[in-house]
Design a protein around this motif. Structure first.
Motif, mmCIF file in Angstrom:
data_model
loop_
_atom_site.group_PDB
_atom_site.id
_atom_site.type_symbol
_atom_site.label_atom_id
_atom_site.label_comp_id
_atom_site.label_asym_id
_atom_site.label_seq_id
_atom_site.Cartn_x
_atom_site.Cartn_y
_atom_site.Cartn_z
ATOM 1 N N TRP A 60 3.795 -55.205 -48.762
ATOM 2 C CA TRP A 60 4.032 -56.550 -49.292
ATOM 3 C C TRP A 60 5.500 -56.942 -49.156
ATOM 4 C CZ3 TRP A 60 6.926 -58.050 -53.664
ATOM 5 C CH2 TRP A 60 6.801 -59.400 -54.015
ATOM 6 N N VAL A 61 6.391 -56.010 -49.463
ATOM 7 C CA VAL A 61 7.824 -56.296 -49.314
ATOM 8 C C VAL A 61 8.159 -56.572 -47.851
ATOM 9 C CG1 VAL A 61 10.145 -55.303 -49.515
ATOM 10 C CG2 VAL A 61 8.494 -54.987 -51.362
ATOM 11 N N ASP A 89 6.187 -57.853 -45.617
ATOM 12 C CA ASP A 89 5.677 -59.188 -45.277
ATOM 13 C C ASP A 89 6.563 -60.285 -45.842
ATOM 14 O OD1 ASP A 89 3.534 -58.317 -43.795
ATOM 15 O OD2 ASP A 89 2.136 -58.324 -45.483
ATOM 16 N N GLU A 90 7.032 -60.088 -47.081
ATOM 17 C CA GLU A 90 7.766 -61.149 -47.766
ATOM 18 C C GLU A 90 9.251 -61.164 -47.426
ATOM 19 O OE1 GLU A 90 6.432 -63.527 -49.676
ATOM 20 O OE2 GLU A 90 4.450 -62.705 -49.196
ATOM 21 N N ALA A 91 9.866 -59.995 -47.288
ATOM 22 C CA ALA A 91 11.321 -59.935 -47.110
ATOM 23 C C ALA A 91 11.750 -59.245 -45.820
ATOM 24 C CB ALA A 91 11.955 -59.223 -48.308
ATOM 25 N N GLY A 92 10.805 -58.711 -45.068
ATOM 26 C CA GLY A 92 11.143 -58.060 -43.812
ATOM 27 C C GLY A 92 11.066 -56.547 -43.908
ATOM 28 N N ALA A 150 14.004 -54.601 -45.579
ATOM 29 C CA ALA A 150 13.976 -54.585 -47.043
ATOM 30 C C ALA A 150 13.004 -53.520 -47.550
ATOM 31 C CB ALA A 150 13.578 -55.959 -47.571
#
Length: 249
Positions: A198-199, A201-204, A207
Motif C-alpha cells: 500500500w505504501v 502504491d501511495e508514496a512510491g 518510501a
C-alpha cells in the motif's frame, strides 16, 4: 506466462519423486510415556516457548527479519517494472539472488559454527537494513544489486533457526515448535506485505523500502537485546547449578 508456470509444475513433480526416496531415521526415544494428544501437545509446546525467553525472543527476532526480507523480495517485480524492464527478462535478474541464496543455505551451518549464532543474528538485521536503505536511497535500476541480499537473509536464516531450536527443544516437541515458528513468520508477513504494498502504491517504492528499514531497526534492536540477555541469564543459572568439586578431589 502460462508456459513457465506449467514448466514449474513439471519441476515440482520431479522434486516429489525425489522425496519418495526419503526414509525415516531410526528412533530411540523413550517409549514408556504415553504419546500426547494434539491439543495437549500444542499446549505443552506453547508453554515451552513462552516460558523459555531465549527461545521466545529468538523466534520473534528471526521471524521479523525473514518477514521483512521476504517483503523486499516480493517487491522485486514492481521494482523491475518501474524501471521499464521487460517481463521476459525478469528471470535473468532473479538468477544472482537465487545463486546467493543457495550459497547462503549451504554455508549457513559452517558460518554459524565459525562465528557463533549470537554474532550471526546480530549481523542479519544490519543486512536487511542495508538492503532496504540502499533501495530506498537510489531511484535507479542499479539499486537492484541490493535485492539479492534479502534472499541471502531468507535462505541463511532457516538452517540457523532450525539448528538453534533443535538444540534447545525436547525431541517430542521439535516438530510442533518448528511449526510454531513458521506460523509466527506467517503472522508477521500477513500485515507487512499489504502494508508495504500500500505504501508503494501511495508514496512510491522508495518510501516502502525506507519503511521496511525503519521496521527492522525499531523491532530488531530490542528483540536482539532481550534475546542476548535471556542467553546470559541461562548461562548464569547453569553456572550456579554446577556443583563445586569435593575437597581433595
Amino acid at each position: 506466462l502460462p508456459t513457465p508456470v506449467l514448466l514449474s509444475a513439471v519441476l515440482m513433480a520431479g522434486a516429489w519423486f525425489v522425496s519418495l526416496s526419503f526414509r525415516e531415521p531410526p528412533r530411540h526415544d523413550d517409549t514408556s510415556a504415553a504419546p500426547l494428544g494434539y491439543i495437549a501437545g500444542v499446549r505443552q509446546a506453547t508453554s515451552i516457548v513462552w516460558n523459555t525467553p531465549a527461545i521466545r525472543y529468538f523466534m520473534l527476532l528471526a521471524a521479523t527479519l525473514v518477514a521483512v526480507a521476504m517483503c523486499v523480495s516480493i517487491l522485486t517485480q514492481p521494482f523491475l517494472s518501474s524501471h521499464s524492464v521487460n517481463v521476459a527478462h525478469f528471470g535473468w535478474y532473479l538468477v544472482p539472488g537465487n545463486l546467493l541464496g543457495m550459497a547462503a543455505a549451504f554455508w549457513a551451518y559452517r558460518v554459524t559454527s565459525r562465528f557463533g549464532v549470537n554474532r550471526v543474528m546480530a549481523v542479519l538485521p544490519l543486512i536487511v537494513i542495508s538492503t532496504s536503505v540502499g533501495l530506498g536511497a537510489f531511484d535507479s535500476l542499479y539499486a537492484f544489486v541490493f535485492i539479492p541480499l534479502s534472499g541471502v537473509v531468507y535462505s541463511f536464516s532457516f538452517p540457523v533457526v532450525s539448528d538453534y531450536l533443535n538444540k534447545r527443544i525436547p525431541s517430542g516437541q521439535r516438530a510442533t515448535i518448528l511449526s510454531f515458528y513458521q506460523l509466527l513468520f506467517s503472522l508477521m508477513l500477513a500485515p507487512l506485505e499489504p502494508l508495504l504494498g500500500w505504501v508503494a502504491d501511495e508514496a512510491g517504492l522508495q518510501a516502502a523500502y525506507r519503511l521496511a528499514a525503519v521496521i527492522v531497526a525499531v523491532a530488531a534492536a530490542p528483540l536482539l537485546a532481550l534475546w542476548l540477555r535471556a542467553i546470559r541469564t541461562e548461562l548464569s543459572r547453569a553456572a550456579l547449578a554446577v556443583p563445586e568439586p569435593a575437597a581433595g578431589a
